[in-house]
Design a protein around this motif. Structure first.
Motif, PDB file in Angstrom:
ATOM      1  N   ALA A  58       0.824  -1.208   0.000  1.00 54.45           N
ATOM      2  CA  ALA A  58       0.000   0.000   0.000  1.00 54.45           C
ATOM      3  C   ALA A  58       0.860   1.261   0.000  1.00 54.45           C
ATOM      4  CB  ALA A  58      -0.936  -0.005   1.212  1.00 54.45           C
ATOM      5  N   GLY A  59       1.958   1.247   0.739  1.00 54.70           N
ATOM      6  CA  GLY A  59       2.814   2.419   0.801  1.00 54.70           C
ATOM      7  C   GLY A  59       3.446   2.745  -0.533  1.00 54.70           C
ATOM      8  N   ASP A  63       2.975   6.091  -3.216  1.00 58.76           N
ATOM      9  CA  ASP A  63       4.136   6.836  -3.708  1.00 58.76           C
ATOM     10  C   ASP A  63       4.278   6.756  -5.217  1.00 58.76           C
ATOM     11  OD1 ASP A  63       6.371   8.459  -3.103  1.00 58.76           O
ATOM     12  OD2 ASP A  63       7.713   6.748  -3.355  1.00 58.76           O
ATOM     13  N   THR A  64       3.307   6.109  -5.880  1.00 60.31           N
ATOM     14  CA  THR A  64       3.334   5.913  -7.333  1.00 60.31           C
ATOM     15  C   THR A  64       2.471   6.969  -8.010  1.00 60.31           C
ATOM     16  OG1 THR A  64       3.706   3.539  -7.116  1.00 60.31           O
ATOM     17  CG2 THR A  64       2.741   4.287  -9.179  1.00 60.31           C
ATOM     18  N   ALA A  76      -7.715 -10.666  -8.186  1.00 62.62           N
ATOM     19  CA  ALA A  76      -7.041  -9.803  -7.224  1.00 62.62           C
ATOM     20  C   ALA A  76      -7.769  -9.923  -5.891  1.00 62.62           C
ATOM     21  CB  ALA A  76      -7.023  -8.363  -7.701  1.00 62.62           C
ATOM     22  N   THR A  77      -7.023  -9.930  -4.805  1.00 54.62           N
ATOM     23  CA  THR A  77      -7.645 -10.036  -3.487  1.00 54.62           C
ATOM     24  C   THR A  77      -8.343  -8.729  -3.133  1.00 54.62           C
ATOM     25  OG1 THR A  77      -5.716  -9.217  -2.274  1.00 54.62           O
ATOM     26  CG2 THR A  77      -5.782 -11.586  -2.789  1.00 54.62           C
ATOM     27  N   ASP A  78      -9.241  -8.816  -2.155  1.00 56.44           N
ATOM     28  CA  ASP A  78      -9.915  -7.602  -1.687  1.00 56.44           C
ATOM     29  C   ASP A  78      -8.902  -6.588  -1.185  1.00 56.44           C
ATOM     30  OD1 ASP A  78     -12.336  -8.765  -2.314  1.00 56.44           O
ATOM     31  OD2 ASP A  78     -12.823  -9.321  -0.246  1.00 56.44           O
ATOM     32  N   GLN A  79      -7.850  -7.064  -0.529  1.00 58.08           N
ATOM     33  CA  GLN A  79      -6.836  -6.153  -0.012  1.00 58.08           C
ATOM     34  C   GLN A  79      -6.085  -5.458  -1.142  1.00 58.08           C
ATOM     35  OE1 GLN A  79      -6.185  -5.506   3.461  1.00 58.08           O
ATOM     36  NE2 GLN A  79      -5.245  -3.776   2.397  1.00 58.08           N
ATOM     37  N   MET A  85      -7.490   1.197  -4.858  1.00 56.84           N
ATOM     38  CA  MET A  85      -8.518   2.232  -4.746  1.00 56.84           C
ATOM     39  C   MET A  85      -8.045   3.374  -3.845  1.00 56.84           C
ATOM     40  SD  MET A  85     -12.033   0.024  -4.396  1.00 56.84           S
ATOM     41  CE  MET A  85     -13.098   1.451  -4.576  1.00 56.84           C
ATOM     42  N   ALA A  86      -7.430   3.019  -2.713  1.00 58.48           N
ATOM     43  CA  ALA A  86      -6.979   4.045  -1.781  1.00 58.48           C
ATOM     44  C   ALA A  86      -5.898   4.914  -2.405  1.00 58.48           C
ATOM     45  CB  ALA A  86      -6.465   3.382  -0.497  1.00 58.48           C
ATOM     46  N   ALA A  87      -5.004   4.292  -3.178  1.00 55.03           N
ATOM     47  CA  ALA A  87      -3.944   5.055  -3.819  1.00 55.03           C
ATOM     48  C   ALA A  87      -4.510   6.024  -4.849  1.00 55.03           C
ATOM     49  CB  ALA A  87      -2.936   4.104  -4.470  1.00 55.03           C
ATOM     50  N   VAL A  88      -5.454   5.551  -5.670  1.00 55.23           N
ATOM     51  CA  VAL A  88      -6.062   6.439  -6.661  1.00 55.23           C
ATOM     52  C   VAL A  88      -6.809   7.567  -5.956  1.00 55.23           C
ATOM     53  CG1 VAL A  88      -7.719   6.598  -8.552  1.00 55.23           C
ATOM     54  CG2 VAL A  88      -6.187   4.627  -8.411  1.00 55.23           C
ATOM     55  N   GLN A  89      -7.512   7.237  -4.908  1.00 54.81           N
ATOM     56  CA  GLN A  89      -8.244   8.272  -4.178  1.00 54.81           C
ATOM     57  C   GLN A  89      -7.287   9.328  -3.630  1.00 54.81           C
ATOM     58  OE1 GLN A  89     -11.105   6.717  -1.415  1.00 54.81           O
ATOM     59  NE2 GLN A  89     -11.534   8.703  -0.496  1.00 54.81           N
ATOM     60  N   ALA A  90      -6.058   8.918  -3.309  1.00 54.44           N
ATOM     61  CA  ALA A  90      -5.062   9.849  -2.772  1.00 54.44           C
ATOM     62  C   ALA A  90      -4.302  10.593  -3.862  1.00 54.44           C
ATOM     63  CB  ALA A  90      -4.081   9.095  -1.873  1.00 54.44           C
TER      64      ALA A  90
END
Length: 229
Positions: A58-59, A63-64, A76-79, A85-90
């Motif tokens: 995730a980290g 940073d990407t 793909a796993t839920d994680q 999703m969290a990265a795109v949202q950020a």
């Protein structure tokens, strides 16, 4: 957020993650290899992975600056999907073409929610069809200067929603032989805002030669840069 691409062509120190693989009929390695030199020339350091396990970190995703997803079908796993999703949202950009982005991870509703479209069919297999820029979007930087052109390849029928900003469309024509009774205009390329991030999807690219059509090459390169942070 403006329509302008996220950064200039010569910005440096940006990171791109290429996730490629899955069904080999879409030539994920060869297809992404056509664009990796462009990304490098545009100032990206490119990291290539052959499975969605790349989304475990995730980290690193946060940073990407750009994820180029070219992975047809697969799981793909839920994680993993949650991290993406969290990265795109950020603010991380997500971009891709054809089944590599809209026929991925079919068992994940969250991935569908993120991309805004899911491949449903390509009636007739390889067919002749036309794509056209949506008139109201002619000034969008991804399609500026483009108009309409023809293909002989798979025409994607995708299920989408109204959160997408549709840039290109194609038409499925109804005949006495088709189960649909009325002509249907469908999205062929779109963008989507997700939190602070941007998503770019093109449905064109079943064959390597599709991606080498000048208009498609321009569309795809601009879409990658537009989506990137």
């Amino acid at each position: 957020m403006s329509d302008a691409p996220g950064a200039s062509l010569h910005d440096s120190e940006r990171k791109a993650l290429v996730v490629r693989g899955g069904w080999e009929g879409h030539s994920p390695v060869e297809a992404t290899d056509m664009f990796i030199p462009f990304l490098e020339k545009s100032g990206f350091t490119v990291d290539v992975h052959d499975s969605p396990a790349a989304y475990d970190d995730a980290g690193a995703l946060l940073d990407t600056d750009l994820v180029l997803q070219c992975y047809t079908q697969g799981v793909a796993t839920d994680q993993q999907v949650g991290n993406l999703m969290a990265a795109v949202q950020a603010g991380t950009g997500l971009a891709g073409w054809h089944g590599g982005i809209v026929d991925s991870y079919r068992a994940s509703p969250d991935y569908l929610h993120l991309t805004g479209g899911q491949w449903a069919a390509h009636p007739g297999g390889l067919v002749d069809y036309e794509v056209a820029v949506v008139p109201e979007r002619r000034d969008h930087p991804i399609v500026e200067g483009l108009d309409r052109w023809h293909h002989h390849t798979e025409q994607y029928w995708c299920l989408t929603d109204d959160l997408n900003d549709v840039l290109l469309t194609s038409r499925f024509v109804a005949t006495d032989e088709t189960p649909w009774r009325t002509d249907l205009v469908v999205p062929a390329a779109w963008t989507r805002l997700w939190g602070r991030g941007r998503v770019f999807v093109s449905t064109i690219g079943h064959q390597l030669e599709d991606l080498d059509v000048p208009e498609v090459r321009t569309l795809t390169e601009r879409g990658l840069l537009w989506a990137a942070r």
